[in-house]
Design an enzyme around this catalytic site. Structure first.
Site, PDB file in Angstrom:
ATOM      1  N   ASP A   4      -8.016  -5.425   0.300  1.00  0.00           N
ATOM      2  CA  ASP A   4      -8.528  -6.200  -0.829  1.00  0.00           C
ATOM      3  C   ASP A   4      -8.153  -7.661  -0.769  1.00  0.00           C
ATOM      4  OD1 ASP A   4      -9.855  -4.146  -2.078  1.00  0.00           O
ATOM      5  OD2 ASP A   4      -8.009  -3.357  -2.918  1.00  0.00           O
ATOM      6  N   HIS A  32       0.852  -1.189   0.000  1.00  0.00           N
ATOM      7  CA  HIS A  32       0.000   0.000   0.000  1.00  0.00           C
ATOM      8  C   HIS A  32       0.882   1.231   0.000  1.00  0.00           C
ATOM      9  CE1 HIS A  32      -3.174   2.803   1.050  1.00  0.00           C
ATOM     10  NE2 HIS A  32      -4.007   1.870   0.662  1.00  0.00           N
TER      11      HIS A  32
HETATM   12  N1  CMC Z   1       4.160  -7.570  -4.906  1.00  0.00           N
HETATM   13  C1  CMC Z   1       5.507  -7.521  -5.101  1.00  0.00           C
HETATM   14  N2  CMC Z   1       6.245  -6.407  -4.978  1.00  0.00           N
HETATM   15  C2  CMC Z   1       5.617  -5.271  -4.659  1.00  0.00           C
HETATM   16  C3  CMC Z   1       4.219  -5.246  -4.427  1.00  0.00           C
HETATM   17  C4  CMC Z   1       3.503  -6.441  -4.561  1.00  0.00           C
HETATM   18  N3  CMC Z   1       2.182  -6.468  -4.371  1.00  0.00           N
HETATM   19  N4  CMC Z   1       3.845  -3.995  -4.116  1.00  0.00           N
HETATM   20  C5  CMC Z   1       4.959  -3.253  -4.145  1.00  0.00           C
HETATM   21  N5  CMC Z   1       6.027  -4.033  -4.466  1.00  0.00           N
HETATM   22  C6  CMC Z   1       7.427  -3.579  -4.531  1.00  0.00           C
HETATM   23  C7  CMC Z   1       7.684  -2.801  -5.813  1.00  0.00           C
HETATM   24  O1  CMC Z   1       8.141  -3.631  -6.834  1.00  0.00           O
HETATM   25  C8  CMC Z   1       8.714  -1.797  -5.359  1.00  0.00           C
HETATM   26  O2  CMC Z   1       9.964  -2.428  -5.320  1.00  0.00           O
HETATM   27  P1  CMC Z   1      11.310  -1.527  -5.604  1.00  0.00           P
HETATM   28  O3  CMC Z   1      11.361  -0.494  -4.523  1.00  0.00           O
HETATM   29  O4  CMC Z   1      12.426  -2.529  -5.516  1.00  0.00           O
HETATM   30  O5  CMC Z   1      11.151  -0.942  -6.975  1.00  0.00           O
HETATM   31  C9  CMC Z   1       8.326  -1.505  -3.899  1.00  0.00           C
HETATM   32  O6  CMC Z   1       7.624  -2.674  -3.447  1.00  0.00           O
HETATM   33  C10 CMC Z   1       7.425  -0.286  -3.751  1.00  0.00           C
HETATM   34  O7  CMC Z   1       6.337  -0.436  -4.655  1.00  0.00           O
HETATM   35  P2  CMC Z   1       5.686   0.779  -5.459  1.00  0.00           P
HETATM   36  O8  CMC Z   1       4.898   0.239  -6.583  1.00  0.00           O
HETATM   37  O9  CMC Z   1       6.760   1.779  -5.768  1.00  0.00           O
HETATM   38  O10 CMC Z   1       4.756   1.362  -4.326  1.00  0.00           O
HETATM   39  P3  CMC Z   1       3.488   2.281  -4.543  1.00  0.00           P
HETATM   40  O11 CMC Z   1       3.256   2.944  -3.251  1.00  0.00           O
HETATM   41  O12 CMC Z   1       3.679   3.132  -5.751  1.00  0.00           O
HETATM   42  O13 CMC Z   1       2.318   1.250  -4.885  1.00  0.00           O
HETATM   43  C11 CMC Z   1       0.561  -0.339  -4.671  1.00  0.00           C
HETATM   44  C12 CMC Z   1       1.386   0.773  -3.975  1.00  0.00           C
HETATM   45  C13 CMC Z   1      -0.653  -0.661  -3.812  1.00  0.00           C
HETATM   46  C14 CMC Z   1       0.080   0.169  -6.036  1.00  0.00           C
HETATM   47  C15 CMC Z   1       1.464  -1.575  -4.846  1.00  0.00           C
HETATM   48  O14 CMC Z   1       1.875  -2.053  -3.589  1.00  0.00           O
HETATM   49  C16 CMC Z   1       0.782  -2.686  -5.644  1.00  0.00           C
HETATM   50  O15 CMC Z   1       0.845  -2.685  -6.880  1.00  0.00           O
HETATM   51  N6  CMC Z   1       0.113  -3.665  -4.938  1.00  0.00           N
HETATM   52  C17 CMC Z   1      -0.653  -4.675  -5.606  1.00  0.00           C
HETATM   53  C18 CMC Z   1      -2.012  -4.092  -6.021  1.00  0.00           C
HETATM   54  C19 CMC Z   1      -2.945  -3.906  -4.840  1.00  0.00           C
HETATM   55  O16 CMC Z   1      -3.084  -4.768  -3.982  1.00  0.00           O
HETATM   56  N7  CMC Z   1      -3.622  -2.747  -4.823  1.00  0.00           N
HETATM   57  C20 CMC Z   1      -4.613  -2.428  -3.796  1.00  0.00           C
HETATM   58  C21 CMC Z   1      -4.229  -1.251  -2.976  1.00  0.00           C
HETATM   59  S1  CMC Z   1      -5.229  -1.146  -1.500  1.00  0.00           S
HETATM   60  C22 CMC Z   1      -6.754  -0.639  -2.073  1.00  0.00           C
HETATM   61  C23 CMC Z   1      -6.804   0.819  -2.337  1.00  0.00           C
HETATM   62  O17 CMC Z   1      -6.678   1.610  -1.389  1.00  0.00           O
HETATM   63  O18 CMC Z   1      -7.049   1.167  -3.511  1.00  0.00           O
END
Ligand code: CMC
Length: 428
Positions: free
Chosen positions: A363, A305
């Protein structure tokens, strides 16, 4: 509340920037005057930018806290109901008994859609995704209630707010019924908000549907947990659209469109797809390894998240609700739930997930609860949109009435060509 200025030294210049302190959370540096001095701040994805001030929802991602108007989400999920929570989000205070009765009655008495909307539903392909239908129908409501465009009139805003909250369950349920090829089921005003929604989803003209109180309560709790979440992507979209004083139904349609994406509201749908793809607990390790491999393009859906770097408090409540619902339905051995628990355990013990602070989010479990309630996967995001409508409206209204309101108009770091001269086609 003001705090000491921050000082920015750049190109031999010293620029003083005021800092502001909210009721809770970190102080913010007020950079509004920077533009006049020839600089913009650069923060794609809004990692460090407070886009507005708001008194509705507070999140402390490190501590895993979520408050609506100061009330912890755990207390609201346990002791409140969704409509009372919506009242709280809109008005800032919990209603007394009379106010609650009046609010509930107003919402339940405006749940029918304009009859001509039937033709709109029938214009879609049968296999249309419910979110595609919702985006269109919610936007189209602006055409049915043209007076709603007068957003400067508090009475018109109030009417639109009630219309949206009252009608969004009908819009969501009918998107599903149409897709299923079943007749539309009209709302029942004698039912609670969640029970009525289950009725519109599951009843047919030949068979009534009486949801068990445990199941209706579980769905109501899902609504409470999803009702608001500060300045997330869809809420920011609603605010951005509304900042031009656009029609409120159009703004909610914009928020619904943003929510649809798999990185936001679409994640609960993706969690079930992922669990189905894993198929067998023996393959969990393989999928966890794929999620850790950047080149695979695969992520563990329902994990991570932007704000929560600790357990998402909504996930803990949803996990408990999962047990309650599966107990009520005698599904303790649900293979998907068992696999989800195993996946959660393996991921939580894995160095990659620990180091990156990736915990299950709301989720991860909500999909399993919704599936147990007999709700098809394609409706998961629609249910999120239904619940988030309460928060979107509260945030939209807060923005409209905020003093010194300005249209949202971000700037950019331009990386394109310098000025060049046009050449006629035969000279290129
Ligand atoms: N599985 C594997 N690696 C992950 C995941 C995951 N689910 N989420 C983040 N990472 C890694 C990502 O690859 C990155 O690694 P690095 O720093 O080495 O590049 C690091 O963790 C940070 O990730 P980010 O994408 O830069 O973080 P963000 O804050 O931009 O994204 C997120 C947050 C929720 C989009 C992301 O964690 C994700 O894609 N999760 C899966 C989708 C999901 O479950 N979404 C629902 C969010 S909760 C409901 C809502 O409030 O909408």
């Amino acid at each position: 509340m003001t705090t000491p200025n921050a000082t920015l030294q750049i190109d031999g210049q010293t620029i003083e920037l005021p800092t502001l302190k909210g009721a809770l959370g970190p102080a913010v540096i007020d950079t509004r005057a920077l533009g006049n001095q020839g600089y913009f701040t650069y923060d794609p994805g809004f990692l460090s930018t407070a886009s507005c001030s708001s008194s509705i929802t507070y999140i402390d991602g490190d501590a895993g806290l979520l408050y609506y108007r100061g009330y912890p989400i755990e207390q609201l999920a346990e002791r409140s109901d969704f409509l009372e929570t919506a009242y709280l989000l809109w008005n800032g205070e919990l209603p007394n008994a009379g106010q609650k009765q009046e609010f509930d009655a107003l919402v339940s008495h405006h749940s029918m859609l304009h009859d001509q909307m039937l033709s709109l539903f029938k214009g879609f392909r049968r296999d249309a995704h419910p979110m595609a239908v919702m985006v269109s129908i919610l936007g189209a409501m602006a055409a049915f209630y043209p007076e709603s465009s007068d957003v400067a009139d508090p009475r018109q805003r109030e009417i639109s707010m009630f219309r949206l909250l009252a009608k969004v369950p009908t819009v969501a349920a009918w998107s599903y019924k149409y897709n299923k090829g079943e007749p539309f089921i009209y709302p029942r005003n004698d039912q609670g908000y969640a029970a009525n929604f289950l009725h519109m989803l599951h009843a047919t003209p030949c068979e009534s549907y009486e949801p068990s109180p445990v199941l209706a309560r579980a769905l109501d709790r899902i609504f409470i947990l999803h009702a608001d979440h500060e300045q997330n992507a869809s809420t920011s979209t609603v605010r951005m659209a509304g900042s031009s004083y656009a029609n409120p139904f159009a703004c909610i349609a914009a928020g619904t469109a943003c929510l649809w994406g798999p990185l936001h509201g679409g994640a609960n749908e993706s969690v079930l797809a992922m669990l189905a793809q894993i198929g067998d607990a023996a393959r969990i390790g393989e999928f966890v390894n794929r999620a850790k491999d950047k080149t695979s393009g695969f992520r563990l859906m329902g994990f991570g998240h932007r704000i929560y770097k600790n357990m998402d408090p909504r996930a803990a409540i949803m996990r408990q609700t999962c047990y309650e619902v599966l107990d009520e339905l005698g599904l303790h051995d649900d293979p998907l739930f068992k696999m989800a628990l195993k996946l959660e355990q393996i991921a939580l013990e894995d160095d990659y997930f620990i180091k990156k602070k990736l915990y299950p989010n709301v989720d991860f479990y909500s999909g399993i609860v919704l599936r147990a309630l007999g709700i098809p996967t394609s409706m998961f995001t629609a249910i999120f949109a239904l619940a988030r409508t309460a928060g979107w409206i509260a945030q939209w209204n807060e923005m409209i009435v905020s003093p010194g309101h300005k249209i949202a108009r971000p700037r950019q770091l331009y990386t394109g060509p310098q000025r060049r001269e046009f050449a006629p086609v035969n000279e290129r």
